[in-house]
Design an enzyme around this catalytic site. Structure first.
Site, PDB file in Angstrom:
ATOM      1  N   ILE A  32      17.938  71.910   9.875  1.00  0.00           N
ATOM      2  CA  ILE A  32      18.748  72.709  10.806  1.00  0.00           C
ATOM      3  C   ILE A  32      20.115  72.057  11.020  1.00  0.00           C
ATOM      4  CG2 ILE A  32      18.945  73.455  13.214  1.00  0.00           C
ATOM      5  CD1 ILE A  32      15.969  74.079  13.185  1.00  0.00           C
ATOM      6  N   ASP A  80      18.960  54.511  14.352  1.00  0.00           N
ATOM      7  CA  ASP A  80      17.875  55.130  15.121  1.00  0.00           C
ATOM      8  C   ASP A  80      18.430  55.490  16.501  1.00  0.00           C
ATOM      9  OD1 ASP A  80      15.546  55.610  16.705  1.00  0.00           O
ATOM     10  OD2 ASP A  80      14.362  54.394  15.305  1.00  0.00           O
ATOM     11  N   LYS A 140      25.955  59.103  25.924  1.00  0.00           N
ATOM     12  CA  LYS A 140      26.663  57.907  26.414  1.00  0.00           C
ATOM     13  C   LYS A 140      27.641  57.362  25.377  1.00  0.00           C
ATOM     14  CE  LYS A 140      25.604  55.245  29.592  1.00  0.00           C
ATOM     15  NZ  LYS A 140      26.048  54.927  30.951  1.00  0.00           N
ATOM     16  N   SER A 170      17.276  72.100  21.117  1.00  0.00           N
ATOM     17  CA  SER A 170      16.038  72.040  21.896  1.00  0.00           C
ATOM     18  C   SER A 170      14.916  72.799  21.182  1.00  0.00           C
ATOM     19  CB  SER A 170      16.310  72.622  23.296  1.00  0.00           C
ATOM     20  OG  SER A 170      15.241  72.376  24.166  1.00  0.00           O
ATOM     21  N   LYS A 188      11.668  68.112  25.660  1.00  0.00           N
ATOM     22  CA  LYS A 188      12.748  69.088  25.509  1.00  0.00           C
ATOM     23  C   LYS A 188      13.212  69.647  26.851  1.00  0.00           C
ATOM     24  CE  LYS A 188      13.298  69.200  20.949  1.00  0.00           C
ATOM     25  NZ  LYS A 188      14.505  68.655  20.308  1.00  0.00           N
ATOM     26  N   ILE A 217      12.096  78.566  12.550  1.00  0.00           N
ATOM     27  CA  ILE A 217      13.106  78.706  11.492  1.00  0.00           C
ATOM     28  C   ILE A 217      12.431  78.450  10.147  1.00  0.00           C
ATOM     29  CG2 ILE A 217      15.309  77.858  10.605  1.00  0.00           C
ATOM     30  CD1 ILE A 217      15.536  79.209  13.369  1.00  0.00           C
TER      31      ILE A 217
HETATM   32  C1  HXC Z   1      -1.111  62.198  17.057  1.00  0.00           C
HETATM   33  C2  HXC Z   1       0.574  60.901  16.156  1.00  0.00           C
HETATM   34  C3  HXC Z   1       0.808  61.885  15.142  1.00  0.00           C
HETATM   35  C4  HXC Z   1      -0.019  63.071  15.155  1.00  0.00           C
HETATM   36  C5  HXC Z   1       2.200  60.247  14.854  1.00  0.00           C
HETATM   37  N1  HXC Z   1       1.452  59.919  15.908  1.00  0.00           N
HETATM   38  N2  HXC Z   1       1.841  61.448  14.368  1.00  0.00           N
HETATM   39  N3  HXC Z   1      -0.369  61.057  17.092  1.00  0.00           N
HETATM   40  N4  HXC Z   1      -0.959  63.182  16.134  1.00  0.00           N
HETATM   41  N5  HXC Z   1       0.122  64.040  14.242  1.00  0.00           N
HETATM   42  C6  HXC Z   1       1.513  58.683  16.701  1.00  0.00           C
HETATM   43  C7  HXC Z   1       1.272  57.453  15.868  1.00  0.00           C
HETATM   44  O1  HXC Z   1      -0.122  57.273  15.611  1.00  0.00           O
HETATM   45  C8  HXC Z   1       1.813  56.359  16.791  1.00  0.00           C
HETATM   46  O2  HXC Z   1       0.942  56.098  17.862  1.00  0.00           O
HETATM   47  C9  HXC Z   1       3.015  57.054  17.405  1.00  0.00           C
HETATM   48  O3  HXC Z   1       2.816  58.476  17.224  1.00  0.00           O
HETATM   49  C10 HXC Z   1       4.311  56.656  16.750  1.00  0.00           C
HETATM   50  O4  HXC Z   1       4.189  56.915  15.357  1.00  0.00           O
HETATM   51  P1  HXC Z   1       5.145  56.194  14.291  1.00  0.00           P
HETATM   52  O5  HXC Z   1       4.882  56.811  12.974  1.00  0.00           O
HETATM   53  O6  HXC Z   1       5.026  54.714  14.423  1.00  0.00           O
HETATM   54  O7  HXC Z   1       6.581  56.571  14.855  1.00  0.00           O
HETATM   55  P2  HXC Z   1       7.928  56.778  14.097  1.00  0.00           P
HETATM   56  O8  HXC Z   1       7.931  56.115  12.761  1.00  0.00           O
HETATM   57  O9  HXC Z   1       9.001  56.430  15.038  1.00  0.00           O
HETATM   58  O10 HXC Z   1       7.950  58.355  13.796  1.00  0.00           O
HETATM   59  C11 HXC Z   1       8.151  59.286  14.811  1.00  0.00           C
HETATM   60  C12 HXC Z   1       7.350  60.568  14.600  1.00  0.00           C
HETATM   61  C13 HXC Z   1       7.541  61.096  13.180  1.00  0.00           C
HETATM   62  C14 HXC Z   1       7.803  61.590  15.653  1.00  0.00           C
HETATM   63  C15 HXC Z   1       5.880  60.241  14.807  1.00  0.00           C
HETATM   64  O11 HXC Z   1       6.765  62.270  12.991  1.00  0.00           O
HETATM   65  C16 HXC Z   1       8.970  61.349  12.852  1.00  0.00           C
HETATM   66  O12 HXC Z   1       9.682  60.446  12.452  1.00  0.00           O
HETATM   67  N6  HXC Z   1       9.463  62.552  13.024  1.00  0.00           N
HETATM   68  C17 HXC Z   1      10.899  62.904  12.756  1.00  0.00           C
HETATM   69  C18 HXC Z   1      11.011  64.181  12.045  1.00  0.00           C
HETATM   70  C19 HXC Z   1      10.438  65.341  12.845  1.00  0.00           C
HETATM   71  O13 HXC Z   1       9.483  65.189  13.613  1.00  0.00           O
HETATM   72  N7  HXC Z   1      10.965  66.522  12.615  1.00  0.00           N
HETATM   73  C20 HXC Z   1      10.454  67.719  13.276  1.00  0.00           C
HETATM   74  C21 HXC Z   1      11.305  68.032  14.416  1.00  0.00           C
HETATM   75  S1  HXC Z   1      11.053  69.728  14.798  1.00  0.00           S
HETATM   76  P3  HXC Z   1      -0.075  54.817  17.870  1.00  0.00           P
HETATM   77  O14 HXC Z   1      -0.779  54.906  19.175  1.00  0.00           O
HETATM   78  O15 HXC Z   1      -0.980  55.034  16.681  1.00  0.00           O
HETATM   79  O16 HXC Z   1       0.794  53.604  17.742  1.00  0.00           O
HETATM   80  C22 HXC Z   1      11.131  69.908  16.420  1.00  0.00           C
HETATM   81  C23 HXC Z   1      10.965  71.301  16.978  1.00  0.00           C
HETATM   82  C24 HXC Z   1      10.369  72.311  16.073  1.00  0.00           C
HETATM   83  O17 HXC Z   1      11.292  69.005  17.121  1.00  0.00           O
HETATM   84  C25 HXC Z   1      10.325  73.697  16.741  1.00  0.00           C
HETATM   85  C26 HXC Z   1       9.762  74.762  15.827  1.00  0.00           C
HETATM   86  C27 HXC Z   1       9.475  76.097  16.528  1.00  0.00           C
END
Ligand code: HXC
Length: 284
Positions: A32, A80, A140, A170, A188, A217
């Protein structure tokens, strides 16, 4: 592969309206936010996109730069949004290399589908930190540049220039309520309200702050994560009053509107771009 220029221009987009402007976009390598950035660049802006993955961020930046001959697009990888100093450094680099910051998109986000029972404290905190602290840290780090931008363009209604604008990206889950999204609803709703505060505190300095809320999307990582079954986007679109899923172009269009002269007086708002999907979900 370079995307044809004709893809960016339409009857509502005017060539060069963002000439001389600089955009700073967190999450800019995502589907996006890269489309939003591409639109701004195609219409004259230069940009810096911020991401965690160095290779991906630089690759997408190079691709966005093909939207306009002579465009400058920097990929700032290894950043980050949970790290305030990294964002301060990225904003400074953007301003030093591109001459300031006029537009900010706070788009970095984290999401996954999980019930409360399946969420560890760390999982909940991770999404809160990426979305809420990431948006706050972005505000910030960039707000001094947006205030400067507004000073350079004190009367956008009459001189035809725009500047000092920020939007956060959001999601609509908390407008109705959604299972498996406690972490994202908490995050959000905070993001929305951070932008309201920015509008109130920095409106007097000439800055506008708004929220763009995409619906579902098609073709995005977010949809892939959230889609619960293999139903096609055509089938999903039938449940939306406008009859189709959203596209990244829909979100780019909303962004062009808010950053253009047409958005001069739009401040402190949430613009939901979802074909009335959340309204339909509310009415059951
Ligand atoms: C439960 C989960 C999980 C899942 C991760 N975790 N995935 N818990 N179910 N499916 C837990 C992990 O076990 C860990 O907890 C904690 O979350 C942190 O995970 P990490 O992998 O160490 O974190 P990190 O590397 O910082 O990654 C962050 C993330 C990852 C959010 C988990 O998915 C990411 O990087 N996402 C970025 C891209 C993204 O999400 N894009 C989509 C955005 S769309 P523990 O307890 O095990 O330590 C959006 C809106 C969409 O926001 C709207 C559509 C209508």
């Amino acid at each position: 592969m370079p995307v044809p220029r004709s893809e960016y221009l339409s009857s509502t987009w005017k060539d060069g309206i963002f000439a001389g402007r600089v955009a700073f976009v967190t999450g800019g390598a995502g589907s996006i936010c890269s489309a939003q950035t591409r639109a701004l660049v195609a219409l004259g802006a230069n940009a810096a996109i911020i991401g965690r993955n160095v290779e991906k961020t630089e690759r997408v930046a190079a691709d966005i730069a093909t939207a306009r001959s002579g465009a400058k697009v920097i990929g700032i990888g290894g950043c980050d949004v949970r790290d305030p100093q990294a964002l301060v450094d990225a904003a400074k680099r953007c301003a030093d290399e591109l001459g300031g910051i006029d537009f900010v998109i706070a788009g970095a986000a984290g999401n996954f589908v999980a019930p409360i029972a399946g969420l560890s404290s760390n999982a909940f905190r991770t999404v809160m930190e990426i979305d809420v602290m990431g948006t706050y840290n972005t505000v910030k780090a960039t707000i001094p540049y947006l205030v400067e931008s507004a000073k350079r363009n004190p009367n956008p209604s009459t001189d035809g220039l725009t500047g000092g604008r920020i939007i956060a990206v959001s999601a609509a889950f908390h407008y109705t309520g959604s299972p498996m999204q406690a972490h994202v609803m908490a995050a959000k709703s905070s993001v929305d309200n951070i932008m309201v505060s920015v509008a109130l505190e920095y409106g007097p300095f000439g800055v506008t702050a708004n929220v763009v809320t995409p619906g579902g999307i098609e073709g995005t990582e977010g949809m892939e994560r959230l889609a619960s079954s293999k139903i096609s986007s055509k089938e999903m679109g039938r449940a939306i009053p406008s009859g189709r899923m959203g596209t990244v172009r829909d979100i780019a269009d909303a962004t062009v509107y808010l950053f253009s002269d047409a958005g001069n007086y739009v401040n402190g708002n949430i613009l939901v771009v979802d074909g009335a999907g959340w309204r339909a979900s509310h009415s059951g």
